[in-house]
Design an enzyme around this catalytic site. Sequence first.
Site, PDB file in Angstrom:
ATOM      1  N   HIS A   1      -8.921 -11.881  -2.079  1.00 33.33           N
ATOM      2  CA  HIS A   1      -9.725 -13.019  -1.616  1.00 33.33           C
ATOM      3  C   HIS A   1      -9.011 -14.342  -1.900  1.00 33.33           C
ATOM      4  CE1 HIS A   1     -13.507 -15.129  -0.613  1.00 33.33           C
ATOM      5  NE2 HIS A   1     -13.108 -15.984  -1.538  1.00 33.33           N
ATOM      6  N   GLU A   2      -8.565 -14.509  -3.138  1.00 39.51           N
ATOM      7  CA  GLU A   2      -7.892 -15.763  -3.493  1.00 39.51           C
ATOM      8  C   GLU A   2      -6.538 -15.877  -2.809  1.00 39.51           C
ATOM      9  OE1 GLU A   2      -9.611 -17.958  -4.818  1.00 39.51           O
ATOM     10  OE2 GLU A   2     -11.266 -16.629  -5.371  1.00 39.51           O
TER      11      GLU A   2
ATOM     12  N   HIS B   1      -6.935 -17.612   0.540  1.00 44.85           N
ATOM     13  CA  HIS B   1      -6.928 -19.076   0.441  1.00 44.85           C
ATOM     14  C   HIS B   1      -5.504 -19.591   0.204  1.00 44.85           C
ATOM     15  CE1 HIS B   1     -11.250 -19.208   0.417  1.00 44.85           C
ATOM     16  NE2 HIS B   1     -11.359 -18.558  -0.722  1.00 44.85           N
TER      17      HIS B   1
END
Length: 362
Positions: A17-18, A21
């Site tokens: 998920h990170e 980004h």
Amino acid sequence: MGVLAALAILAGLIVVHEAGHFLAATWQGIRVSGFSIGFGPVLLQRRRRGVQFALRAIPLGGFVSFPDDDAGTAIPKDDPDLLTNRPLPQRALVIAAGVLANLLLAWLVLVAQSTFVGIPAGFSATPGVLVSGVQAGQPAALAGLQAGDRIVSLAGTPLAGGSQAVAELVQRIQASPGQSLELVAERSGAPVQLRLTPADQGGTGRVGAQLQPFGSEAYRPARGPLEPIRQANHDFTTLLGRTAGGFLTLLTHFGETAGQVSGPVKIVEMGASLAQQGGGSLFLFTALISINLAVLNALPLPLLDGGQFVLLLLEGLRGRPLPERFQMAFMQSGFVFLVGLSLVLIVKDTSQLPAVQQLLAR
């Protein structure tokens, strides 16, 4: 080993998920100052190309930080590579990339499941009904039922297998509000006799347990290279629809469904149980949790990606950035809410673990 496998999967999903980004920002040439797994004090860190990669003490998520938010940064505020100075579409991509990364990972995992485990070829049912979940404080929990139990008889009558057995048991429960029902369940290979009294909710019996057929799924090899993709598309659409529908039901019927909400402890317990069943179950667990993480982060709540997207949308409608004081208050309230909710769920889930319940009963 099952607990370690579940923890590794959860950690991996947070990293993915990170990373979404992070990669969306660096791909566009946007400055990034940090990539953290967890919150709070730094346990381990490494600095590479001006970015601090850190493992932090509180394992409740992660974040990517930008120089825009660093008080002591030497980078001028008008630097074109700062996130706040980029056009709205580029910033929107950075915010949405975490959710997109989790959705893409879930789809890839389902493709891998169909490729290496096989295509579902039917469910092989065996006698009994599986208790897949129990709500704390409800009649099922008070009677002593536990997740993983197999109910084999009702009022002295053996339960057949498959969906028919589930329907029969549910129908009997719904028709018996306030009445005592004698059950025999199998737990770790040993029979357990229980007395269950459904609660009366508008004339219908409710016990607070999730029931499903007992048995195993049969698989066959894929017929050609495209069948795993078609199966993954079907499974992905089904899981995404059910997950989004579950969150919608939680929002619209919060009082009735809040007790079903689980935190990280319960998720790890479920993952550990699935790990013992074999690799095929872990594929599904990984995809399901990844989709849940994506949908959760898409909610328009402070600190989550959806909340930041709302701020970005308001900025676009106003034609200028929102007041910094408002943004700070919005994010801080979200942090307090999410940390508080996580702690409540951890305490609730921990208290429902069989070992803890046995300890408290002494």
